[in-house]
Design a protein around this motif. Structure first.
Motif, PDB file in Angstrom:
ATOM      1  N   GLY A  88       0.792  -1.229   0.000  1.00  0.00           N
ATOM      2  CA  GLY A  88       0.000   0.000   0.000  1.00  0.00           C
ATOM      3  C   GLY A  88       0.819   1.271   0.000  1.00  0.00           C
ATOM      4  O   GLY A  88       0.255   2.371  -0.038  1.00  0.00           O
ATOM      5  N   LEU A  89       2.147   1.144   0.022  1.00  0.00           N
ATOM      6  CA  LEU A  89       3.000   2.334   0.061  1.00  0.00           C
ATOM      7  C   LEU A  89       2.788   3.210  -1.171  1.00  0.00           C
ATOM      8  O   LEU A  89       2.664   4.431  -1.066  1.00  0.00           O
ATOM      9  N   ASP A  90       2.751   2.576  -2.361  1.00  0.00           N
ATOM     10  CA  ASP A  90       2.612   3.362  -3.585  1.00  0.00           C
ATOM     11  C   ASP A  90       1.288   4.109  -3.636  1.00  0.00           C
ATOM     12  O   ASP A  90       1.226   5.284  -3.998  1.00  0.00           O
ATOM     13  N   SER A  91       0.202   3.433  -3.241  1.00  0.00           N
ATOM     14  CA  SER A  91      -1.106   4.091  -3.286  1.00  0.00           C
ATOM     15  C   SER A  91      -1.209   5.187  -2.235  1.00  0.00           C
ATOM     16  O   SER A  91      -1.786   6.254  -2.483  1.00  0.00           O
ATOM     17  N   PHE A  92      -0.627   4.968  -1.058  1.00  0.00           N
ATOM     18  CA  PHE A  92      -0.660   6.011  -0.033  1.00  0.00           C
ATOM     19  C   PHE A  92       0.057   7.267  -0.509  1.00  0.00           C
ATOM     20  O   PHE A  92      -0.458   8.389  -0.371  1.00  0.00           O
ATOM     21  N   MET A 105      -7.909  13.540   2.546  1.00  0.00           N
ATOM     22  CA  MET A 105      -7.490  12.917   3.804  1.00  0.00           C
ATOM     23  C   MET A 105      -7.108  11.471   3.518  1.00  0.00           C
ATOM     24  O   MET A 105      -7.968  10.609   3.367  1.00  0.00           O
ATOM     25  N   ALA A 106      -5.814  11.200   3.412  1.00  0.00           N
ATOM     26  CA  ALA A 106      -5.334   9.866   3.076  1.00  0.00           C
ATOM     27  C   ALA A 106      -5.321   8.978   4.316  1.00  0.00           C
ATOM     28  O   ALA A 106      -4.846   9.373   5.378  1.00  0.00           O
ATOM     29  N   VAL A 107      -5.836   7.770   4.145  1.00  0.00           N
ATOM     30  CA  VAL A 107      -5.874   6.803   5.242  1.00  0.00           C
ATOM     31  C   VAL A 107      -5.482   5.439   4.691  1.00  0.00           C
ATOM     32  O   VAL A 107      -5.817   5.098   3.554  1.00  0.00           O
ATOM     33  N   THR A 108      -4.738   4.668   5.457  1.00  0.00           N
ATOM     34  CA  THR A 108      -4.325   3.344   4.998  1.00  0.00           C
ATOM     35  C   THR A 108      -5.487   2.364   5.090  1.00  0.00           C
ATOM     36  O   THR A 108      -6.451   2.582   5.817  1.00  0.00           O
ATOM     37  N   GLU A 109      -5.368   1.288   4.339  1.00  0.00           N
ATOM     38  CA  GLU A 109      -6.450   0.303   4.269  1.00  0.00           C
ATOM     39  C   GLU A 109      -6.858  -0.212   5.648  1.00  0.00           C
ATOM     40  O   GLU A 109      -8.046  -0.309   5.962  1.00  0.00           O
ATOM     41  N   GLU A 110      -5.872  -0.510   6.486  1.00  0.00           N
ATOM     42  CA  GLU A 110      -6.197  -1.104   7.785  1.00  0.00           C
ATOM     43  C   GLU A 110      -6.883  -0.132   8.731  1.00  0.00           C
ATOM     44  O   GLU A 110      -7.467  -0.548   9.740  1.00  0.00           O
ATOM     45  N   ASN A 111      -6.845   1.168   8.418  1.00  0.00           N
ATOM     46  CA  ASN A 111      -7.483   2.167   9.279  1.00  0.00           C
ATOM     47  C   ASN A 111      -8.741   2.775   8.668  1.00  0.00           C
ATOM     48  O   ASN A 111      -9.320   3.706   9.241  1.00  0.00           O
ATOM     49  N   ALA A 112      -9.184   2.245   7.537  1.00  0.00           N
ATOM     50  CA  ALA A 112     -10.361   2.809   6.862  1.00  0.00           C
ATOM     51  C   ALA A 112     -11.612   2.747   7.731  1.00  0.00           C
ATOM     52  O   ALA A 112     -12.497   3.607   7.630  1.00  0.00           O
ATOM     53  N   GLY A 113     -11.686   1.765   8.603  1.00  0.00           N
ATOM     54  CA  GLY A 113     -12.860   1.615   9.462  1.00  0.00           C
ATOM     55  C   GLY A 113     -13.032   2.707  10.495  1.00  0.00           C
ATOM     56  O   GLY A 113     -14.075   2.787  11.152  1.00  0.00           O
TER      57      GLY A 113
END
Length: 237
Positions: A88-92, A105-113
Motif C-alpha cells: 500500500g506504500l505506492d497508493s498512499f 485525507m489519506a488513510v491506509t487500508e487497515e485504518n479505513a474503518g
C-alpha cells in the motif's frame, strides 16, 4: 448525512464491504465502482450529481481516484490507500501528495474503518478554536513553530495544545521522531531538506499505518483547507 463511496475496482470488496458497513452509523451510504482511468466520465457524473455530503474513494497502484474526486467537489474527501502492491506504500504516496488547494485525507487500508467515527467526532468539536496535539518537548523544532503560526494566520483562530485523547482534539502534528497518538487529521512535519530522502517516505507511511488521516508532508495549506471542509460539514448537521 449522505456518503458516497467509490472504489476503482470491484476486486477491492474486502475493503469497501466492511468500510460501507462501518459508515452506516453516519447516515445513508451508497457504493459505486468507477475507475479514474477506465471510467473517467462515470466518475465525473457520480461526483457532480450525487448530492453527497462526504466522499470516500479508494484505489491501489496508481491510486488517482481520490484526487480526481477531490478535484470535482468542494466536499470532504477521504482517500483509502488499498494494499494493491508494495503493502500500500505506492497508493498512499499517490493519495497523500495532493497539490495545495486540493486536499484529500489519506488513510491506509487497515485504518479505513475509523472514518465514520472521525466524521461523527468532528461534528461535535468547537468551531471557534483549533484544538491540536503536538509533542511539547519538540515545540522549539522550527517546522512545528512555523506550522502553528501558519495555521493561526490562515484560520484567524486560536490554536490550543490539547491532550491526544481529548474529545475536542481535531488531530496532531507529528515529527519524524515519533508515532501518532490520535485517530485525527494529522500533519506530518519535517525540514524541507529531509523530503529528498526516500527513507522518509517509508517513515511517513509507517506513521500512517498507526492511524489517522493525512494531508501530505509540510502541507499546512491543505491541512487548514481540510479542517474548514470538516467544520462546514459539522455545521450543516
Amino acid at each position: 448525512m449522505k456518503i458516497q463511496v467509490l472504489f476503482g475496482s470491484a476486486n477491492d470488496e474486502r475493503v469497501y464491504g466492511p468500510l460501507c458497513r462501518s459508515l452506516e452509523k453516519c447516515g445513508d451510504v451508497k457504493m459505486e465502482v468507477a475507475s479514474a482511468h477506465r471510467d473517467p466520465q462515470k466518475v465525473h457524473e457520480i461526483v457532480t450529481t450525487c448530492k453527497a455530503d462526504v466522499f470516500v474513494a479508494g484505489a491501489g497502484l496508481a491510486a488517482h481516484l481520490p484526487g480526481v474526486v477531490a478535484s470535482l467537489t468542494e466536499k470532504p474527501v477521504f482517500g483509502v490507500a488499498v494494499n494493491g502492491a508494495f503493502a500500500g506504500l505506492d497508493s498512499f504516496l499517490s493519495i497523500v501528495q495532493m497539490p495545495r488547494g486540493v486536499p484529500v485525507m489519506a488513510v491506509t487500508e487497515e485504518n479505513a474503518g475509523t472514518i465514520g467515527d472521525y466524521i461523527l467526532r468532528m461534528a461535535r468539536v468547537p468551531q471557534y478554536r483549533i484544538c491540536l496535539h503536538w509533542n511539547r518537548s519538540l515545540e522549539s523544532y522550527s517546522p512545528i513553530q512555523k506550522a502553528l503560526d501558519e495555521i493561526q494566520v490562515q484560520t484567524q483562530l486560536k490554536v490550543e495544545w490539547t491532550a491526544a485523547n481529548d474529545n475536542n482534539c481535531i488531530g496532531e502534528i507529528v515529527s519524524p521522531w515519533e508515532l501518532p497518538r490520535t485517530q485525527g487529521l494529522n500533519l506530518f512535519l519535517c525540514e524541507k531538506e529531509q523530503l529528498a530522502s526516500s527513507n522518509l517516505a517509508l517513515d511517513f507511511f509507517g506513521k500512517a499505518r498507526h492511524g489517522g488521516f493525512w494531508v501530505g508532508a509540510n502541507n499546512v495549506t491543505n491541512y487548514v483547507a481540510q479542517w474548514k471542509k470538516m467544520m462546514i460539514l459539522g455545521a450543516a448537521k
